[in-house]
Scaffold this motif. Structure first.
Motif, short mmCIF file in Angstrom:
data_model
loop_
_atom_site.label_atom_id
_atom_site.label_comp_id
_atom_site.label_asym_id
_atom_site.label_seq_id
_atom_site.Cartn_x
_atom_site.Cartn_y
_atom_site.Cartn_z
N ASP A 268 0.83 -1.21 0.00
CA ASP A 268 0.00 0.00 0.00
C ASP A 268 0.86 1.25 0.00
N ALA A 269 1.87 1.29 0.85
CA ALA A 269 2.78 2.43 0.97
C ALA A 269 4.01 1.96 1.72
N VAL A 270 5.12 2.64 1.48
CA VAL A 270 6.36 2.34 2.20
C VAL A 270 6.44 3.29 3.39
N ASN A 271 6.01 2.79 4.56
CA ASN A 271 5.93 3.68 5.72
C ASN A 271 6.35 3.02 7.03
N GLY A 272 6.92 1.82 6.96
CA GLY A 272 7.37 1.17 8.19
C GLY A 272 8.55 1.90 8.82
N THR A 273 8.56 2.01 10.13
CA THR A 273 9.58 2.80 10.81
C THR A 273 10.82 2.00 11.21
N ASP A 274 10.81 0.69 10.99
CA ASP A 274 11.99 -0.13 11.26
C ASP A 274 12.87 -0.09 10.01
N GLY B 290 2.89 3.31 -3.02
CA GLY B 290 2.66 1.88 -3.11
C GLY B 290 3.00 1.33 -4.48
N PHE B 291 3.14 0.02 -4.55
CA PHE B 291 3.50 -0.63 -5.81
C PHE B 291 3.20 -2.12 -5.67
N THR B 292 3.38 -2.84 -6.77
CA THR B 292 3.19 -4.29 -6.79
C THR B 292 4.52 -4.96 -7.07
#
Length: 663
Positions: free
Chosen positions: A38-44, A138-140
């Motif tokens: 969906d989106a690149v938003n992870g904080t790790d 986001g992407f596939t």
């Protein structure tokens, strides 16, 4: 046999993985199939990058894959039916907090998408990370597996002494390839030690650096002080100068805007000083003529003179075997405008160049950022693989040189016609030392030259990075991200040549080397700047397979001087100094028995071992420039122009001749 486990509907996939992909500890285990991020938003955030610039991003998405058997794994954000976007991907093994790079990719696919292909082992968990270095959108992506690719070339990964290498070049004049990592005002250099370890020093670069080398890096000895300098190519050009001890660095730059792409160092006007050439993406190309005092004359237009640019991958090679250096430009945009057609600029031998791409068969509009030039069939002339960066205007081209400088498309049946991988980087080297030049590029693969203009893919699990011999064992190694991929010796023999120009530029850039063994001949041109971004070793490297001797090698230097060495030993690093083994046309002169010192000389030479008679000194053309009496012993040469000279004198064994270099 390739297998792709097609999962359920996209919505099902999202619900399956989106809830727990923001950190390493809870990274979901996935199987072959398609996945939507969906989106690149992870904080790790992973501590090291395995691909692209060694810059830690601000967000990431995490997955794991544990194969149940040995496979070839492909991970790609270039998915059919989905518009690709700019992504960056890293592949690790290990545990959270202690991850090691084993693969990854940045920009190999269309639209700067990522494609990584590597062998994976049963039961090993591979952690796959997508970060937001380029975008948070986001992407596939897809994961697919197939039968393991046979590795004809083996590499051992070890941790790099620097975070993200951009260059392989000898920086302390010990003839060993060092690793350079520019980082703003800091230049990190990992100096190779004789035992194969590294000593890393972070040098503060004085002066205001106009640009980082975020598009390309090239290097060589610009001021002739014996230590290599660097050129950073980004939004301008910055020159990084080594002092006379090779221990500190300073910068001079050019405030003129250049949308830099590939940069090269080459002696354009053949005056013995290296000049700088920089491809311009949106205007005609720029080059700097070196006056020898750390000052350059700016030039624009005339070499790649299309008003709207489109210049990406320049490489300087001798395509027509006349011992002067020509220049090929790979264009990237596709279409039929002049800015999109590959060009060849033939050196006319008088400081001018003529564009002859269409005339010789190389005016192609394939979308490409770089080309790989080598004599792939060992017939004594340079052929070229034009590597595609997009399939919009066709795919890779293999162009065969007919010996007269004309090219024929021999892609069909070459193996390149079945190579689906695309990349902005394509670079040549003999990785397995079998005597045939291979090509590294694409998604972690080497196209292995079978010796008959047919190539086979060999997966190595890493992409292009600066190539050199980082442990001095005669096999090519590749730095990629934070990893050094060390070529594993396989019993094949080699020779590596370290060039030292005297009349020519100090690195011998532009020299043509021809090597003869019982198996035939090979050629190399010494280059600074090929592929697209990285600086590769300036040494001449030859694999010679199972041959146990070298019959001879010749060097045609940019000055026109030709050296010939008979039967050099194999499996060594050989230093070749211009003029020390000059091809002598006077076959009457016998073996040298008298001595000349010092050599090279500045003011005078002293002769020892001559008899009383006239001594004749002639220049490289055979013109007599000095006569004197041998018993005088000391001969004044301070008035002679710098260059290579011959001394003829009588000895007890008869007439002898010896050469010396006047500095």
């Amino acid at each position: 046999m390739k297998k792709l486990y097609t999962l359920l509907l996209a919505a099902t996939l999202v619900s399956r993985v989106s809830f727990a992909q923001d950190n390493c500890a809870s990274a979901p285990a996935i199987e072959p199939g398609y996945y939507i991020v969906d989106a690149v938003n992870g904080t790790d955030i992973p501590a090291i990058a395995c691909s692209g610039a060694q810059v830690v991003a601000s967000a990431a998405e995490w997955y794991t894959y544990t194969p149940d058997a040995d496979y070839s794994m492909t991970i790609s954000s270039n998915v059919p039916g989905v518009t690709p976007i700019d992504t960056r991907m890293h592949i690790y093994t290990g545990t959270c907090g202690d991850l090691s790079c084993v693969g990854g990719d940045d920009d190999s696919g269309p639209g700067y998408s990522s494609i990584a292909n590597m062998n994976v082992s049963a039961g090993v968990t591979y952690t796959i990370v997508w970060d937001n270095y380029w975008t948070s959108s986001g992407f596939t992506f897809s994961l697919s597996v197939g039968d393991p690719i046979l590795n004809a070339i083996d590499f051992t990964p070890i941790s790099s002494p620097v975070g993200s290498a951009l260059g392989a070049i000898d920086m302390n004049a010990d003839y060993l390839d060092d690793i350079v990592e520019p980082a703003g005002q800091i230049l990190n250099i990992a100096y190779q030690q004789p035992d194969g370890t590294f000593s890393t020093i972070s040098h503060a670069v004085s002066g205001d650096i106009y640009t980082d080398p975020y598009w390309s890096l090239c290097g060589g000895d610009l001021d002739g002080n014996g230590f290599n300098d660097l050129v950073y190519a980004g939004g301008a050009a910055s020159f990084i100068w080594a002092d006379d001890a090779g221990s500190s660095y300073s910068e001079t730059g050019d405030e003129n805007y250049i949308f830099c792409q590939r940069s090269n160092l080459v002696d354009i006007n053949n005056d013995g000083n290296l000049d700088a050439f920089v491809c311009h993406d949106v205007q005609p190309n720029v080059w700097y003529i070196n006056n020898g005092t750390q000052l350059f004359d700016w030039n624009q237009g005339g070499l790649g003179d299309t008003p709207d640019g489109g210049n990406y991958g320049s490489v300087w090679i001798d395509y027509d075997n006349d011992c002067d250096i020509d220049m090929f430009i790979a264009k990237c945009r596709g279409g039929n405008s002049p800015a999109n057609i590959n060009q060849m600029h033939r050196n006319n031998g008088d400081g001018t160049f003529t564009e002859v791409g269409e005339e010789i068969g190389l005016a192609d509009n394939v979308q490409t950022w770089s080309s790989a030039w080598a004599d792939y069939d060992n017939d004594g002339d340079m052929d070229v693989v034009v590597g595609a960066s997009s399939s919009a205007n066709g795919m890779h081209k293999v162009m065969l040189n007919d010996g007269a400088g004309n090219f024929t498309d021999v892609t069909a049946g070459s193996g390149w016609d079945n190579n689906p991988n695309m990349s902005i980087e394509w670079v040549p080297a003999d990785f397995n030392n079998d005597g045939f030049v291979d090509v590294l590029g694409g998604s972690g693969g080497i196209m292995l030259n079978n010796g008959n203009m047919v190539f086979s893919p060999s997966n190595v699990g890493f992409g292009v990075g600066p190539m050199g011999d980082y442990n001095n064992d005669g096999f090519i190694d590749v730095a990629n991200g934070g990893t050094l991929n060390m070529g594993v010796p396989n019993g094949n023999n080699y020779i590596t040549l370290n060039m030292r120009g005297v009349e020519s530029n100090k690195n011998g850039i532009g020299a043509r080397i021809t090597l003869f063994t019982p198996s035939g001949q090979q050629i190399r041109d010494i280059r600074s700047g090929e592929g697209f971004r990285y600086l590769h070793s300036l040494n001449g490297h030859f694999g010679i397979g199972q041959d146990t001797q070298i019959d001879s090698l010749t060097v045609c230097w940019p000055s026109g001087i030709t050296d010939k060495i008979i039967a050099p030993a194999i499996n060594q690093n050989l230093v070749i100094i211009e003029g020390e083994n000059i091809v002598n046309v006077d076959e009457q002169v016998t073996a040298e028995t008298f001595e000349i010192y010092p050599n090279p000389a500045t003011d005078a030479i002293t002769l020892r071992g001559t008899t009383q008679s006239q001594v004749i000194i002639s220049d490289i053309s055979g013109k007599i420039v000095e006569t004197t009496n041998a018993m005088q012993q000391r001969v004044d040469v301070g008035h002679l122009a710098p260059g290579v000279y011959f001394v003829q004198a009588n000895t007890a064994q008869g007439l002898q001749q010896k050469k010396f270099i006047k500095q």
